[in-house]
Write a protein that holds these residues in place. Structure first.
Motif, PDB file in Angstrom:
ATOM      1  N   ILE A  38       0.789  -1.273  -0.217  1.00 28.15           N
ATOM      2  CA  ILE A  38      -0.262   0.036  -0.179  1.00 28.15           C
ATOM      3  C   ILE A  38       1.217   1.418  -0.374  1.00 28.15           C
ATOM      4  N   GLY A  39       2.140   0.863   0.499  1.00 26.79           N
ATOM      5  CA  GLY A  39       2.802   2.672   0.662  1.00 26.79           C
ATOM      6  C   GLY A  39       3.762   2.362  -0.540  1.00 26.79           C
ATOM      7  N   LEU A  40       3.640   1.300  -1.397  1.00 29.08           N
ATOM      8  CA  LEU A  40       4.399   1.697  -2.133  1.00 29.08           C
ATOM      9  C   LEU A  40       3.367   2.524  -4.003  1.00 29.08           C
ATOM     10  N   LEU A  41       2.262   1.665  -3.369  1.00 29.46           N
ATOM     11  CA  LEU A  41       1.063   2.777  -3.786  1.00 29.46           C
ATOM     12  C   LEU A  41       0.813   4.301  -4.162  1.00 29.46           C
ATOM     13  N   ARG A  42       1.261   4.220  -2.548  1.00 30.25           N
ATOM     14  CA  ARG A  42       0.335   6.086  -1.895  1.00 30.25           C
ATOM     15  C   ARG A  42       1.825   6.943  -1.687  1.00 30.25           C
ATOM     16  N   PHE A  43       2.437   6.590  -1.624  1.00 30.72           N
ATOM     17  CA  PHE A  43       3.840   7.565  -1.054  1.00 30.72           C
ATOM     18  C   PHE A  43       4.074   8.126  -2.438  1.00 30.72           C
ATOM     19  N   PRO A  44       4.832   9.948  -2.386  1.00 28.97           N
ATOM     20  CA  PRO A  44       4.236  11.102  -3.267  1.00 28.97           C
ATOM     21  C   PRO A  44       5.811  10.159  -4.434  1.00 28.97           C
ATOM     22  N   ASP A  45       6.813   9.838  -3.991  1.00 31.91           N
ATOM     23  CA  ASP A  45       7.834  10.002  -4.483  1.00 31.91           C
ATOM     24  C   ASP A  45       8.834   8.085  -4.534  1.00 31.91           C
ATOM     25  N   PHE A  46       9.846   8.354  -5.575  1.00 30.13           N
ATOM     26  CA  PHE A  46      11.212   7.416  -5.395  1.00 30.13           C
ATOM     27  C   PHE A  46      11.374   6.408  -3.665  1.00 30.13           C
ATOM     28  N   TYR A  47      12.050   8.158  -2.915  1.00 33.79           N
ATOM     29  CA  TYR A  47      12.622   7.428  -2.305  1.00 33.79           C
ATOM     30  C   TYR A  47      11.664   6.774  -0.737  1.00 33.79           C
ATOM     31  N   THR A  48      10.901   7.319  -1.002  1.00 33.84           N
ATOM     32  CA  THR A  48       9.294   7.264  -0.261  1.00 33.84           C
ATOM     33  C   THR A  48       9.289   6.071  -0.129  1.00 33.84           C
ATOM     34  N   ARG A  49       8.723   5.132  -0.933  1.00 37.67           N
ATOM     35  CA  ARG A  49       8.261   4.393  -2.308  1.00 37.67           C
ATOM     36  C   ARG A  49       9.299   3.351  -1.423  1.00 37.67           C
ATOM     37  N   MET A  50      10.732   3.807  -2.374  1.00 35.64           N
ATOM     38  CA  MET A  50      11.998   2.767  -1.405  1.00 35.64           C
ATOM     39  C   MET A  50      12.302   2.238  -0.391  1.00 35.64           C
ATOM     40  N   HIS A  51      11.469   3.598   0.759  1.00 38.57           N
ATOM     41  CA  HIS A  51      11.523   3.135   1.660  1.00 38.57           C
ATOM     42  C   HIS A  51      11.190   2.486   2.881  1.00 38.57           C
ATOM     43  N   ALA A  52       9.560   2.528   2.169  1.00 36.13           N
ATOM     44  CA  ALA A  52       8.421   1.773   2.850  1.00 36.13           C
ATOM     45  C   ALA A  52       8.350   0.267   2.488  1.00 36.13           C
ATOM     46  N   VAL A  53       8.555   0.190   1.251  1.00 36.41           N
ATOM     47  CA  VAL A  53       9.062  -1.537   0.876  1.00 36.41           C
ATOM     48  C   VAL A  53       9.759  -1.944   0.977  1.00 36.41           C
ATOM     49  N   GLY A  54      11.046  -1.261   1.326  1.00 36.00           N
ATOM     50  CA  GLY A  54      12.698  -1.585   2.000  1.00 36.00           C
ATOM     51  C   GLY A  54      11.966  -2.473   3.132  1.00 36.00           C
ATOM     52  N   VAL A  55      11.741  -1.438   4.767  1.00 31.94           N
ATOM     53  CA  VAL A  55      11.371  -2.027   6.025  1.00 31.94           C
ATOM     54  C   VAL A  55      10.669  -3.100   5.811  1.00 31.94           C
ATOM     55  N   THR A  56       9.445  -2.635   5.210  1.00 27.95           N
ATOM     56  CA  THR A  56       7.996  -3.013   5.774  1.00 27.95           C
ATOM     57  C   THR A  56       8.524  -4.679   4.962  1.00 27.95           C
ATOM     58  N   ASP A  57       9.396  -4.817   4.025  1.00 35.13           N
ATOM     59  CA  ASP A  57       9.173  -6.599   2.865  1.00 35.13           C
ATOM     60  C   ASP A  57      10.146  -7.140   3.860  1.00 35.13           C
ATOM     61  N   THR A  58      11.342  -6.571   4.110  1.00 34.77           N
ATOM     62  CA  THR A  58      12.357  -7.144   4.934  1.00 34.77           C
ATOM     63  C   THR A  58      11.949  -7.387   6.505  1.00 34.77           C
ATOM     64  N   LEU A  59      11.538  -6.595   6.960  1.00 35.70           N
ATOM     65  CA  LEU A  59      10.736  -7.738   8.090  1.00 35.70           C
ATOM     66  C   LEU A  59       9.177  -7.944   8.506  1.00 35.70           C
ATOM     67  N   GLY A  60       8.718  -8.117   7.147  1.00 31.80           N
ATOM     68  CA  GLY A  60       7.691  -8.801   6.922  1.00 31.80           C
ATOM     69  C   GLY A  60       7.835 -10.323   7.084  1.00 31.80           C
ATOM     70  N   ALA A  61       9.014 -10.442   5.318  1.00 36.31           N
ATOM     71  CA  ALA A  61       9.468 -11.896   5.239  1.00 36.31           C
ATOM     72  C   ALA A  61      10.383 -12.441   6.467  1.00 36.31           C
ATOM     73  N   GLY A  62      10.906 -11.410   7.298  1.00 35.43           N
ATOM     74  CA  GLY A  62      11.295 -12.291   8.332  1.00 35.43           C
ATOM     75  C   GLY A  62      10.395 -12.988   9.280  1.00 35.43           C
ATOM     76  N   MET A  63       8.902 -11.910   9.543  1.00 37.33           N
ATOM     77  CA  MET A  63       8.374 -12.607  10.782  1.00 37.33           C
ATOM     78  C   MET A  63       7.463 -13.577   9.873  1.00 37.33           C
ATOM     79  N   ILE A  64       7.138 -14.005   8.635  1.00 35.97           N
ATOM     80  CA  ILE A  64       6.728 -14.850   7.676  1.00 35.97           C
ATOM     81  C   ILE A  64       7.399 -16.367   8.128  1.00 35.97           C
ATOM     82  N   LEU A  65       8.604 -15.886   7.865  1.00 37.62           N
ATOM     83  CA  LEU A  65       9.851 -16.782   7.732  1.00 37.62           C
ATOM     84  C   LEU A  65      10.191 -17.037   9.393  1.00 37.62           C
ATOM     85  N   ALA A  66       9.824 -16.401   9.885  1.00 35.92           N
ATOM     86  CA  ALA A  66      10.391 -16.897  11.224  1.00 35.92           C
ATOM     87  C   ALA A  66       8.330 -18.231  12.301  1.00 35.92           C
TER      88      ALA A  66
END
Length: 116
Positions: A25-53
């Motif tokens: 959702i952050g990838l779709l909603r945030f205004p520029d490239f850097y905020t989109r990268m931050h949203a996806v980078g942080v949540t993807d790593t933590l989300g994948a870590g939680m799912i794998l755990a």
């Protein structure tokens, strides 16, 4: 004991899924490239870590557990590194964050000083 394992695994899977969805959702909603990268980078790593755990808690076979640990380690190393490299490449190619006039002047100053 099995009910505790099932509940904790389900909780980790649920939280990890929520984080991955919120990153999308952050990838779709945030205004520029850097905020989109931050949203996806942080949540993807933590989300994948939680799912794998959560999957590691449920696994009964040692080989499956070892493979999940290796995937988790690679995810924790590669995800943030990839986000950093993409953001750095975008900055060097002139992608300016929204609302940063001072950064644009700094970028122009760097390009003129490298010519001299």
């Amino acid at each position: 004991m099995e009910i505790v394992i099932t509940i904790s695994s389900g909780f980790l899977l649920l939280v990890g899924s929520f984080l991955c969805i919120s990153g999308g959702i952050g990838l779709l909603r945030f205004p520029d490239f850097y905020t989109r990268m931050h949203a996806v980078g942080v949540t993807d790593t933590l989300g994948a870590g939680m799912i794998l755990a959560g999957l590691m808690i449920l696994s009964t076979d040692f080989l499956v557990f070892a493979k999940l640990v290796m995937i988790l380690l690679f995810t924790l190393l590669i995800g943030p590194t990839t986000s950093h490299v993409l953001a750095k490449a975008a900055f060097h190619n002139g992608v300016i964050p929204k609302g940063s006039n001072n950064l644009k002047q700094t970028k122009e100053k760097e390009s003129t000083s490298s010519i001299i």
